[in-house]
Motif scaffolding. Structure first.
Motif, PDB file in Angstrom:
ATOM      1  N   ASP B 125       0.787  -1.207   0.006  1.00 27.22           N
ATOM      2  CA  ASP B 125      -0.028   0.114  -0.125  1.00 27.22           C
ATOM      3  C   ASP B 125       0.784   1.177  -0.179  1.00 27.22           C
ATOM      4  OD1 ASP B 125       0.876  -0.273   2.723  1.00 27.22           O
ATOM      5  OD2 ASP B 125      -1.066  -0.033   3.423  1.00 27.22           O
ATOM      6  N   ASP B 126       1.931   1.193   0.458  1.00 25.07           N
ATOM      7  CA  ASP B 126       2.983   2.339   0.693  1.00 25.07           C
ATOM      8  C   ASP B 126       3.820   2.316  -0.866  1.00 25.07           C
ATOM      9  OD1 ASP B 126       4.653   0.380   0.839  1.00 25.07           O
ATOM     10  OD2 ASP B 126       5.606   1.063   2.427  1.00 25.07           O
ATOM     11  N   LEU B 169      -2.152 -14.427  -4.987  1.00 23.90           N
ATOM     12  CA  LEU B 169      -1.695 -13.246  -4.270  1.00 23.90           C
ATOM     13  C   LEU B 169      -2.617 -11.992  -4.066  1.00 23.90           C
ATOM     14  CD1 LEU B 169       1.024 -12.353  -2.796  1.00 23.90           C
ATOM     15  CD2 LEU B 169       1.865 -11.752  -5.139  1.00 23.90           C
ATOM     16  N   ALA B 170      -2.643 -11.415  -3.272  1.00 24.71           N
ATOM     17  CA  ALA B 170      -3.303 -10.010  -2.918  1.00 24.71           C
ATOM     18  C   ALA B 170      -2.361  -9.245  -2.046  1.00 24.71           C
ATOM     19  CB  ALA B 170      -4.651  -9.965  -2.855  1.00 24.71           C
ATOM     20  N   ARG B 175       2.046  -3.347   4.700  1.00 17.67           N
ATOM     21  CA  ARG B 175       3.153  -4.345   3.756  1.00 17.67           C
ATOM     22  C   ARG B 175       2.756  -5.700   4.375  1.00 17.67           C
ATOM     23  NH1 ARG B 175       8.899  -1.358   4.429  1.00 17.67           N
ATOM     24  NH2 ARG B 175       8.545   0.496   3.123  1.00 17.67           N
ATOM     25  N   ARG B 176       1.663  -6.297   3.993  1.00 17.06           N
ATOM     26  CA  ARG B 176       1.505  -7.624   4.208  1.00 17.06           C
ATOM     27  C   ARG B 176       0.912  -7.956   2.922  1.00 17.06           C
ATOM     28  NH1 ARG B 176      -2.774  -8.356   8.415  1.00 17.06           N
ATOM     29  NH2 ARG B 176      -3.487  -6.608   7.640  1.00 17.06           N
ATOM     30  N   PHE B 177       1.025  -9.256   2.698  1.00 19.25           N
ATOM     31  CA  PHE B 177       0.434  -9.959   1.592  1.00 19.25           C
ATOM     32  C   PHE B 177      -0.004 -11.420   1.910  1.00 19.25           C
ATOM     33  CE2 PHE B 177       3.833  -6.980   0.466  1.00 19.25           C
ATOM     34  CZ  PHE B 177       3.299  -6.473  -0.835  1.00 19.25           C
ATOM     35  N   VAL B 178      -1.124 -11.589   1.278  1.00 18.65           N
ATOM     36  CA  VAL B 178      -1.895 -12.818   1.454  1.00 18.65           C
ATOM     37  C   VAL B 178      -1.761 -13.783   0.180  1.00 18.65           C
ATOM     38  CG1 VAL B 178      -4.276 -12.006   0.918  1.00 18.65           C
ATOM     39  CG2 VAL B 178      -4.090 -13.986   2.377  1.00 18.65           C
ATOM     40  N   ALA B 190       2.047 -12.983   4.673  1.00 22.47           N
ATOM     41  CA  ALA B 190       3.692 -12.604   4.987  1.00 22.47           C
ATOM     42  C   ALA B 190       3.617 -11.023   5.242  1.00 22.47           C
ATOM     43  CB  ALA B 190       4.278 -12.769   3.427  1.00 22.47           C
ATOM     44  N   ASP B 191       3.995 -11.077   6.503  1.00 19.07           N
ATOM     45  CA  ASP B 191       4.154  -9.606   7.026  1.00 19.07           C
ATOM     46  C   ASP B 191       5.677  -9.245   6.408  1.00 19.07           C
ATOM     47  OD1 ASP B 191       4.732  -7.213   8.486  1.00 19.07           O
ATOM     48  OD2 ASP B 191       3.894  -8.055  10.258  1.00 19.07           O
ATOM     49  N   CYS B 192       5.484  -8.345   5.681  1.00 23.56           N
ATOM     50  CA  CYS B 192       6.911  -7.582   5.022  1.00 23.56           C
ATOM     51  C   CYS B 192       7.465  -6.338   5.339  1.00 23.56           C
ATOM     52  CB  CYS B 192       6.952  -7.831   3.372  1.00 23.56           C
ATOM     53  SG  CYS B 192       6.632  -9.238   2.619  1.00 23.56           S
ATOM     54  N   SER B 193       6.644  -6.003   6.804  1.00 20.29           N
ATOM     55  CA  SER B 193       7.150  -4.641   7.214  1.00 20.29           C
ATOM     56  C   SER B 193       8.585  -4.603   7.599  1.00 20.29           C
ATOM     57  CB  SER B 193       6.434  -4.483   8.745  1.00 20.29           C
ATOM     58  OG  SER B 193       6.576  -5.374   9.521  1.00 20.29           O
ATOM     59  N   ASP B 194       9.455  -5.415   7.783  1.00 21.31           N
ATOM     60  CA  ASP B 194      10.703  -5.566   7.509  1.00 21.31           C
ATOM     61  C   ASP B 194      10.902  -6.382   6.402  1.00 21.31           C
ATOM     62  OD1 ASP B 194      13.481  -5.875   7.612  1.00 21.31           O
ATOM     63  OD2 ASP B 194      13.446  -6.816   9.540  1.00 21.31           O
TER      64      ASP B 194
END
Lengths: 405, 405
Positions: B125-126, B169-170, B175-178, B190-194
């Motif tokens: 989203d960012d 994938l969505a 910064r998360r993806f399912v 998947a939490d991709c904040s890092d």
């Protein structure tokens, strides 16, 4: 004019003299760029500098000001719509000016004084027509979006020969526009498919003094607020025969009239899932309404008289700001639980909020702190703070992609 | 791979040899512009030329092609997401390539062969992270959106040590993806904040062989279709504890299995008002489902096996295309009455449809006629016809403003 203006606009004009002497705009050097580089427009926007009659241009990816455009006249009340490509902002000022600003070149391309007193505008779904709604002289005017050439002047003439002020303008599909007549108690639909010969359909007797209106995000439901009596007037724009239905009979000052410091903006109404979240008039409450029945189903106590009640694009949160004396606060409602999950104090005199298109951030204008504050809507952490002189309305180009503005 | 691919992709590859010899692209002179002029990006888009591995760049205001970019490899299956500013298209090809195209400069800026076989991607989203979902080797990869630098490789390793193909994938907020694991019968977040250290949460036992999935427009509801059994797996992404609920137990080939010429795309599902409109699998029907209960409440007979069932942005219409042998037709459902109001024949082998952001037009790709047809959705009159070599997917930059792509 007097009563409507005193109430609705008092707080909008109160801060015009509060300009901090040392508040230099941080991006003034960007005012006259030499050779603008290629740039997408999907993450751009404008912030109204209400006292100086200027725009601060912003980028929501970098969270920075990228330039400034001056010379827009009286922006003590102003609204903005965007061209389909996101490049041009059409700014409608209080003084009746309509101005077309090139955000990429950072300059005014066209400007017309089209009325004595104006309250906003809209753009057709194909991007070809811009329409202004005017108080004085009362009516709408239709312009070519590419040139601001006047294509049609549609006076809002009443049976007694006088003209009504126009409010609550919104775009409908197929070059149609809907608006309300404050003095005539009517809702009009102008079909501008032949833009030099608009055809106007009028729905009379909708209630006393409609003062603002909104269109639901899908363009189906038009709702006008009434200043002269309680309740609201609703029209289903998808019905084969258009007719007005009165809803929420108690909406307004109600059985125990309270002092109202500022009439809430209807355009801020949040529709999230099956519920609409409405600012109560004069009460420290947000009303929850079922959008299938249009009956009130709940009330959420808040920190002041709500002005804007706005849903984050996903509808999971509703953000609320308040009229004086509580306009230093912003509250956040979690819609699944219908509870307040946060109270922020972004600055002095919070006038407006705008979400980024996917809702990860919200930009909040704090007029008397001369700041625009950017928050992460999930963590409510401050992400950026921009110095802007007396900021009021914030408008992002993603509005070009939506109906009802 | 075999069964899934034979069924799902047969019709996508069937037309690759049908290239008309004389089909010159009308805008080939615009391929290498000298000095691109300033231009907004809100009304731009790309059309996949599936046989030539190229993009035709289009403008939805002028309804014309504005350029062409070649060298994208195997686009026999391709998907596209856009940067927040609308300037860059990220193209995910069948051959595992991820390519970043500058739509304004009309050229490729970055390209990586990131897998042997890929099925699509998403953007955070960012706007900072791009993620690819891969069949071979099974897993996701996280890239810096500005450079396509690989930040993380997340293999979809199963308990037996083998890797699962990734589908559905969505993007989720923050910064998360399912996504879903075809071979493992699981849904992952998947939490991709890092972004260099993604944290993956796995929901196991969701059902056999999820083959595609969708996220509702508000980002709340993730639904995976099951290839190995009837029914669907749903997750409420707003729930405090994520869990899978099985819905629509009869969805699939059902009690009387029928030949299925092409598995319908879930991503095309229309959610309009309180109803979702779903392609029936193998049957000439569109299913109507109540989104509060997720029970079927109706069926609408249509002209073939539906592939894409897509809502106009206002939800008032749903447009449907079909698998072979009925893929020369498109039907239009009026949602208030739930009846078919029009049947169009836009050309040969209709593969995809894309609405303009405010829904006044729809663009339809006709692979075997080498045409993209543009219709007024209100009048169903043809507004424009573009010559494009074997067009498949059509993607407009307004997708950058929405979740779940």
């Amino acid at each position: 004019m007097s009563t409507l203006h005193r109430r609705a606009l008092l707080s909008l004009t109160a801060g015009a003299g509060l300009l901090a002497a040392g508040c230099a705009n941080t991006t003034s050097t960007a005012t006259t760029p030499a050779a603008p580089a290629l740039q997408g427009t999907g993450d751009l926007g404008v912030v109204i500098e209400r006292a100086l009659g200027a725009l601060t241009l912003v980028n929501t990816s970098t969270r920075q000001a990228i330039g400034r455009v001056e010379g827009l006249g009286d922006l003590s009340h102003a609204s903005v719509v965007f061209s389909r490509d996101g490049r041009y902002a059409f700014v409608f000022g209080r003084d009746g000016a309509a101005t077309r600003v090139d955000i990429l070149a950072q300059k005014i391309t066209h400007r017309v004084m089209q009325a004595g007193n104006s309250i906003g505008g809209a753009i057709s779904d194909d991007g070809r027509l811009v329409v202004a709604q005017n108080y004085t002289p009362g009516g709408i005017k239709v312009f070519d979006a590419a040139t601001l050439e006047l294509l049609a002047d549609v006076p809002a003439t009443m049976p007694n020969g006088q003209r009504s002020r126009v409010v609550g303008l919104a775009d409908l599909p197929q070059r149609r526009f809907v608006y309300s007549l404050f003095d005539a108690g009517a809702i009009c639909i102008a079909d501008c498919s032949d833009p030099r010969q608009p055809k106007v359909t009028t729905l009379p007797n909708i209630g006393k003094q409609p003062y603002d209106a909104l269109l639901s995000p899908n363009g189906r439901t038009y709702i006008a607020g009434l200043f002269g009596e309680d309740g609201l007037a609703m029209v289903d724009m998808w019905a084969p025969k258009l007719q007005v239905r009165r809803i929420l009979g108690g909406y307004g000052r109600g059985e125990q009239p309270l002092p109202v410091y500022k009439m809430p903006h209807l355009r801020g109404w949040a529709i999230a899932g099956q519920h609409a979240y409405l600012p109560a008039v004069g009460r420290h409450e947000v009303l929850v309404v079922d959008t299938t029945t249009w009956e009130e189903v709940g009330r959420i106590p808040v920190a002041g008289q709500p002005v804007f009640v706005m849903a984050r694009p996903d509808g999971r949160q509703v953000w609320v700001n308040f009229s004086v004396p509580d306009y230093h606060r912003v509250q956040v409602i979690d819609t699944p639980s219908q509870t307040i999950i946060d109270t922020l104090e972004p600055g002095k005199a919070v006038l407006h909020m705008e979400f980024t298109p996917r809702g990860e951030s919200v930009w909040i204008s704090c007029r008397d702190s001369h700041q625009v504050q950017v928050y992460d809507t999930h963590t409510r952490q401050l992400q950026a703070s921009l110095k802007v002189d007396a900021p009021s309305g914030i408008f992002f180009t993603a509005r070009a992609q939506r109906m009802g503005f």
